[in-house]
Design an enzyme around this catalytic site. Structure first.
Site, short mmCIF file in Angstrom:
data_model
loop_
_atom_site.label_atom_id
_atom_site.label_comp_id
_atom_site.label_asym_id
_atom_site.label_seq_id
_atom_site.Cartn_x
_atom_site.Cartn_y
_atom_site.Cartn_z
N GLU A 113 1.60 -67.62 36.46
CA GLU A 113 0.87 -66.72 36.77
C GLU A 113 0.17 -65.94 35.38
OE1 GLU A 113 2.87 -62.76 39.24
OE2 GLU A 113 3.19 -64.85 40.33
N LYS A 115 -0.02 -63.30 32.88
CA LYS A 115 0.94 -61.84 32.36
C LYS A 115 -0.17 -60.52 31.83
CE LYS A 115 5.42 -60.53 29.88
NZ LYS A 115 4.66 -59.54 29.48
N ASP A 117 -1.68 -58.19 30.56
CA ASP A 117 -0.82 -56.72 29.32
C ASP A 117 -1.26 -55.96 29.48
OD1 ASP A 117 0.67 -56.50 26.90
OD2 ASP A 117 -1.18 -56.63 25.50
N TYR A 222 2.18 -58.15 41.40
CA TYR A 222 2.63 -59.68 41.21
C TYR A 222 4.11 -59.65 42.22
CZ TYR A 222 4.76 -57.06 36.64
OH TYR A 222 5.81 -56.54 36.25
N LYS A 310 4.78 -66.90 26.00
CA LYS A 310 3.98 -66.06 25.21
C LYS A 310 3.19 -67.07 24.23
CE LYS A 310 6.39 -61.91 25.77
NZ LYS A 310 6.47 -60.70 25.03
N CYS A 404 -7.86 -51.08 -14.82
CA CYS A 404 -8.07 -50.28 -13.60
C CYS A 404 -9.51 -49.91 -12.87
CB CYS A 404 -6.36 -49.31 -13.70
SG CYS A 404 -7.05 -48.19 -12.56
N CYS A 407 -9.36 -46.15 -13.51
CA CYS A 407 -9.43 -45.12 -15.31
C CYS A 407 -9.99 -46.10 -16.39
CB CYS A 407 -7.82 -44.60 -14.79
SG CYS A 407 -6.62 -46.00 -14.75
N CYS A 422 -1.13 -50.23 -12.79
CA CYS A 422 -2.10 -49.03 -13.48
C CYS A 422 -1.05 -48.47 -13.89
CB CYS A 422 -3.10 -48.79 -12.74
SG CYS A 422 -3.41 -47.28 -14.02
N CYS A 427 -4.00 -41.77 -14.51
CA CYS A 427 -4.66 -42.19 -13.15
C CYS A 427 -5.73 -41.65 -12.22
CB CYS A 427 -4.07 -43.45 -12.92
SG CYS A 427 -5.57 -44.48 -11.77
#
Ligand code: IVH
Length: 671
Positions: A113, A115, A117, A222, A310, A404, A407, A422, A427
């Site tokens: 079957e 599964k 969720d 089920y 799964k 950077c 800055c 940095c 900054c």
């Protein structure tokens, strides 16, 4: 209308609506138009209102939802609701087959079957009438959510035979309803649900059935948990019987004569799952004959006659449009993949962290590449690999900048670190991140002051350091976009409130390197005031349990900075509390009657009624110690929804396990 006539008419309407509803929702074969159905429903509602004496628990009108409940009652399951063992590969499935054959004589065949969720529920019918519906809870005790379940149109209120039966099924939210719900939430500026399962769980665990009724939930049944006076000899016959009774049973179930057929079924659904209108997270395989099921029995956790295959994490292909850099609070530069939006495992993915420069190089990513994306643990998006064979020459190399982006100071790679940083303390990106951290939930927890507002305040130069937050003025805030009088007042009130926070929140919020929320708490508890902590020597710091040398050095360095000393004085003069207000360490406290006193507790899984941080705080305030991993030293595990390996480990070690409901109950008793 005469009373007698009304009664007769009500009865007729109920029967017709029930039949129409069953055809429409369960069989997917409508007998009448929606308009006709709605008109009859209105007529019934009106008649029932005029004649309350003919009220019935199982009238189709109850689907609109009853009155809000104060809380959910507990229900003990007559037969425990167990979980399933897992199989992740063909080899695992063949092992399962082998185990089965060792345990039973005779031919074995399987039922396969989907599964679903969603959320496991138990439905009880007495003499064909729906009397109770419950969540799985911890498997032994669940919550009574009858009122919410009655609003689900695919749950029959009356069965076609007057049987007394308990059935099990998965309540879920169809993908379409989930998308629509999230769209509405987005428009209303509310937080969206992460996936249909959370949306279904959230809908069923709220106390107002009228809201649940609006959520378009459905169910697939089920299994039969318990039935009186009926002999059934196989699982698939049981499903057919459930369908006859009026339940919605998934019709993709298949009888497989051997494990090869089972494997073929799982392979088929790996391909087809995305096209279903609901989420599935695997395939459930059950020994079909019930006498064989009985022969095999159960382990403590799950039946030996069933397993859950799964699915591998869903992978999808999309384009890498760009790589953006973000600068964290500590200056670490993190590259983020900007992706052409795709749906993965139920939600839209637009970005994925690339962690660091090395990873970009290892994966050989170029801008414009086709890349494979998956969600690790079905939550965090991740770039799996690049499909280099799909390149057409238009792809461009990505060059990590040397400076950077915020800055422009030069980026450096500290010794032994993969990350670029940095290191400019001024900054703006770092300052902004630091402020966001300061107001966040586990730190000062300022309501209504999230990333967006902080950015706004920062851009308008209204805050440069954390003390500025406590200096904000009403008229300054009113100048900002999207800030009305009401939101400004609320914000100021929320800020004001946090001045009373206990010291650990401030300590964590300051963002001292290596000092997490837990260490902040230990320090606050130990030193009591920020001034004492500031004056502590490295030796004194290391002497504290759980404070290592690296952290001690970092704390000491932090408090020796002149700027920090000034900041603390400023916070003090602004009225921000600098003292620890929580309970003393467990051994000193007078909490011997607390269920958590001196206990080591682990939190796992998703909590719905509080955040992990809140749960931790409560447990600690009641004398418990919260740790991250389950070991022999653990006394208690609090397992929320979807608790995984930690829960399993706790079961193996025979450690006491509570569900969230129990935690809430105990905590609220002691408020
Ligand atoms: S049979 C003894 N069949 O999966 C357990 N479970 O870990 C019997 N689920 O929480 C479960 N679809 O709610 C079974 N077709 C299906 C299912 C299914 C979803 C869920 C179930 C349970 C979990 C099993």
């Amino acid at each position: 209308m005469e009373k007698q006539q009304a009664e007769k008419h009500i009865k007729e309407l109920r029967e017709r609506l029930e039949e129409y509803g069953h055809h429409y929702y369960v069989l997917d074969k409508p007998l009448v138009s929606d308009a006709e159905y709605d008109a009859l429903m209105q007529e019934l509602l009106k008649l029932e209102e005029e004649h309350p004496e003919f009220f019935s628990e199982d009238s189709p009108t109850v689907r609109v939802g009853g009155e809000p409940l104060p809380y959910f009652e507990k229900v003990e399951h007559r037969i425990p609701m167990l979980s399933l063992g897992n199989a992740f590969s063909d080899t695992d499935l063949r092992d399962f087959d082998r185990r089965v054959k060792q345990l039973v004589g005779g031919d074995v065949s399987y039922s396969c079957e989907l599964k679903i969720d969603g959320l496991a529920v138990s439905l009880t019918y007495e003499n064909g009438r729906f009397v109770r519906g419950a969540t799985r809870g911890d498997g032994t005790v669940g919550e009574d959510i009858t009122a919410n379940l009655k609003t689900i149109p695919t749950i029959p209120l009356r069965l076609s035979e007057p049987v007394t039966i308990e059935v099990r099924g998965e309540a879920y939210m169809p993908k379409g309803s989930f998308e629509a719900l999230n769209q509405v939430k987005e428009q209303a500026g509310e937080e969206k649900f992460a996936n249909p399962r959370n949306a279904a769980a959230g809908s069923l665990r709220q106390l107002n059935p009228k809201l649940a009724a609006k959520r378009n939930l459905s169910i697939f049944v089920y299994a039969i948990g318990h039935i009186e006076g009926k002999e059934i000899d196989s699982h698939l016959k049981g499903l057919a019987y459930l369908h006859e009774l009026g339940f919605r049973v998934n019709n993709e179930s298949k009888h497989c004569s051997d494990i090869d057929e089972v494997i073929a079924y799982t392979e088929e659904w790996v391909e087809k799952r995305a096209s279903l209108p609901y989420d599935i997270d695997g395939i459930v395989i059950k020994v079909d004959r019930l006498d064989q099921q009985k022969e095999m029995g159960f382990t403590a956790k799950s039946p030996r006659w069933a397993t859950a295959f799964k699915f591998p994490a869903e992978e999808v292909v999309t384009k890498l449009i760009d790589i953006e850099l973000s600068i964290g609070r500590t200056g670490v530069v993190t590259p983020t993949a900007i992706l052409s939006p795709v749906t993965v495992a139920g939600t839209t993915v637009k970005r994925a962290s690339l962690h660091n420069e090395d990873l970009i190089r290892e994966k050989d990513l170029k801008l414009g590449d086709s890349v494979v994306i998956k969600k690790a643990g079905d939550i965090i998006p991740e770039v799996v690999n690049v499909l280099a064979e799909l390149r057409d020459g238009s792809e461009r190399d990505f060059k990590m900048p040397t400076h950077c982006p915020a800055c422009e100071s030069e980026l450096v790679r500290l010794e032994g670190e993969v990350a670029l940083r940095c290191i400019n303390p001024q900054c703006p990106a770092q300052i902004r991140e630091g402020l966001i951290h300061f107001v966040s939930r586990n730190a000062m927890n300022i309501d209504g002051l999230g990333e967006k507002v902080i950015s706004q305040l920062f851009e308008h130069d209204l805050v440069r350091d954390v003390a500025d937050i406590y200096k904000l003025k009403r008229d300054e805030l009113l100048q900002l976009e999207r800030m009305g009088e009401k939101s400004v007042d609320n914000l100021l009130e929320a800020i004001e409130k946090t001045k009373d926070n206990s010291l650990e929140r401030l300590l964590f919020g300051l963002g001292i390197r290596f000092v997490g929320a837990k260490a902040a708490k230990t320090l606050a508890m130990e030193f009591d005031t920020i001034y004492k902590l500031k004056d502590a020597s490295e030796e004194e710091l290391v002497a504290v349990n759980e404070i290592g040398e690296k952290m001690a050095a970092s704390i000491h360095r932090y408090f020796s900075t002149q700027k920090v000393v000034e900041l603390i004085e400023e916070l003090d003069s602004l009225g921000v509390n600098l003292v620890y207000k929580g309970p003393k360490a467990p051994e000193e406290s007078d909490m011997t009657d607390s269920p958590f006193a001196g206990k080591t507790v682990v939190l796992t899984g998703k909590l719905e009624q509080m955040t992990r941080g809140e749960a931790k705080e409560k447990i600690e305030s009641l004398g418990g110690k919260v740790t991250g991993s389950v070991s022999k030293k653990t006394d208690l595990v609090i397992a929320g929804e979807e608790a995984g390996s930690k829960r399993t480990k706790a079961e193996e070690l025979n450690i006491e396990i509570w569900d969230e409901a129990k935690l809430v109950e105990v905590v609220s008793e002691r408020r």
